[in-house]
Design an enzyme around this catalytic site. Structure first.
Site, mmCIF file in Angstrom:
data_model
loop_
_atom_site.group_PDB
_atom_site.id
_atom_site.type_symbol
_atom_site.label_atom_id
_atom_site.label_comp_id
_atom_site.label_asym_id
_atom_site.label_seq_id
_atom_site.Cartn_x
_atom_site.Cartn_y
_atom_site.Cartn_z
ATOM 1 N N ASN A 13 -10.186 1.529 7.317
ATOM 2 C CA ASN A 13 -11.576 1.514 7.771
ATOM 3 C C ASN A 13 -11.734 1.397 9.284
ATOM 4 O O ASN A 13 -12.834 1.575 9.796
ATOM 5 C CB ASN A 13 -12.357 0.402 7.069
ATOM 6 C CG ASN A 13 -12.446 0.642 5.571
ATOM 7 O OD1 ASN A 13 -11.988 1.669 5.058
ATOM 8 N ND2 ASN A 13 -13.031 -0.289 4.869
ATOM 9 N N TYR B 14 0.810 -1.220 0.000
ATOM 10 C CA TYR B 14 0.000 0.000 0.000
ATOM 11 C C TYR B 14 0.845 1.273 0.000
ATOM 12 O O TYR B 14 0.306 2.379 -0.062
ATOM 13 C CB TYR B 14 -0.937 0.027 1.208
ATOM 14 C CG TYR B 14 -1.903 -1.128 1.222
ATOM 15 C CD1 TYR B 14 -2.922 -1.208 0.280
ATOM 16 C CD2 TYR B 14 -1.785 -2.147 2.151
ATOM 17 C CE1 TYR B 14 -3.805 -2.274 0.265
ATOM 18 C CE2 TYR B 14 -2.671 -3.219 2.155
ATOM 19 C CZ TYR B 14 -3.672 -3.272 1.204
ATOM 20 O OH TYR B 14 -4.542 -4.329 1.198
ATOM 21 N N ASN C 218 -14.250 6.265 4.686
ATOM 22 C CA ASN C 218 -14.478 5.269 5.740
ATOM 23 C C ASN C 218 -13.550 5.421 6.945
ATOM 24 O O ASN C 218 -13.943 5.129 8.070
ATOM 25 C CB ASN C 218 -14.382 3.859 5.172
ATOM 26 C CG ASN C 218 -15.564 3.541 4.279
ATOM 27 O OD1 ASN C 218 -16.659 4.083 4.461
ATOM 28 N ND2 ASN C 218 -15.362 2.685 3.298
ATOM 29 N N HIS D 7 -4.458 6.311 -1.114
ATOM 30 C CA HIS D 7 -5.040 6.203 0.225
ATOM 31 C C HIS D 7 -4.012 6.468 1.325
ATOM 32 O O HIS D 7 -4.389 6.676 2.471
ATOM 33 C CB HIS D 7 -5.634 4.803 0.405
ATOM 34 C CG HIS D 7 -7.052 4.784 0.886
ATOM 35 N ND1 HIS D 7 -7.876 5.886 0.916
ATOM 36 C CD2 HIS D 7 -7.796 3.760 1.361
ATOM 37 C CE1 HIS D 7 -9.069 5.533 1.392
ATOM 38 N NE2 HIS D 7 -9.041 4.255 1.674
ATOM 39 N N PHE E 43 -5.513 -0.588 9.397
ATOM 40 C CA PHE E 43 -6.123 -0.462 8.075
ATOM 41 C C PHE E 43 -7.129 0.680 8.148
ATOM 42 O O PHE E 43 -7.705 0.978 9.189
ATOM 43 C CB PHE E 43 -6.751 -1.762 7.560
ATOM 44 C CG PHE E 43 -5.705 -2.746 7.134
ATOM 45 C CD1 PHE E 43 -5.114 -2.660 5.877
ATOM 46 C CD2 PHE E 43 -5.261 -3.729 8.007
ATOM 47 C CE1 PHE E 43 -4.112 -3.540 5.494
ATOM 48 C CE2 PHE E 43 -4.263 -4.616 7.638
ATOM 49 C CZ PHE E 43 -3.685 -4.523 6.369
#
Length: 191
Positions: free
Chosen positions: A66, A14, A113, A19, A64
């Site tokens: 969310n 990631y 989120n 993000h 993470f």
């Protein structure tokens, strides 16, 4: 004391995705102010230090995206800070052009989120934010695939400058009024 939390997803796969602009901004602040963000606690990678006379904790939640609220809540409780005054959250925003910043003292999650989870865990929408524009998802793209994609090379240069400015905005929010920070950083930047 302030907590500056940059949102993102843990793991090499990631790194440098849209993000993860919060993580990228924390890295720049950590380098600039010589703060090691390598202590694992409160479900985050944390580093304590001083930024222009202010005690700070730089945090990269490892839950993470969310579930970011779990980590942010633990940090707020442990350091006994007022989230409405002493928390700054840095994250990606698809409604802003790549590299644009938007400083806000409060607001809804706007479909993000990570922010939705922080609001749920803190029980308030009032906390300072630095939104970093990553661009709108192209038609036909899946939103998750888009925000987990990397910037093209030409945009990456623009984004590096945005991370620098996002860090400056967070410092400005600690040392000055929200109005001043908004006036200084909510302007459209020239490409």
């Amino acid at each position: 004391m302030y907590i500056i939390a940059g949102l993102g997803n843990p793991g090499k796969q990631y790194a440098q995705t849209r993000h993860n602009v919060g993580f990228d901004t924390i890295d720049i602040l950590a380098d600039k102010y010589n703060i090691s963000v390598d202590t694992k606690k409160h479900k985050a990678l944390c580093g304590k230090g001083m930024i222009e006379g202010q005690k700070v904790v730089l945090a990269k939640p490892q839950t993470f995206m969310n579930l970011s609220g779990e980590s942010v809540r633990e940090l707020v409780d442990f350091y006994k800070i007022d989230p409405e005054e002493e928390l700054i959250v840095i994250y990606d925003d698809i409604s802003l052009e790549p590299g644009q910043l938007r400083i806000r003292p409060k607001g809804s999650a706007g479909g993000h989120n990570g922010i939705k989870n922080i609001i749920a865990h803190l029980g308030t929408q009032v906390f300072k934010r630095v939104k970093v524009g990553v661009g709108e998802k192209p038609k036909g793209y899946d939103l998750a695939d888009y925000v987990l994609s990397r910037f093209p090379k030409d945009e990456r240069v623009l984004m590096e400058e945005a991370f620098e400015r996002a860090g400056e905005a967070a410092v400005c929010m600690m040392n000055d009024t929200m109005e001043h920070a908004m006036n200084q950083f909510n302007k459209k930047t020239e490409k």
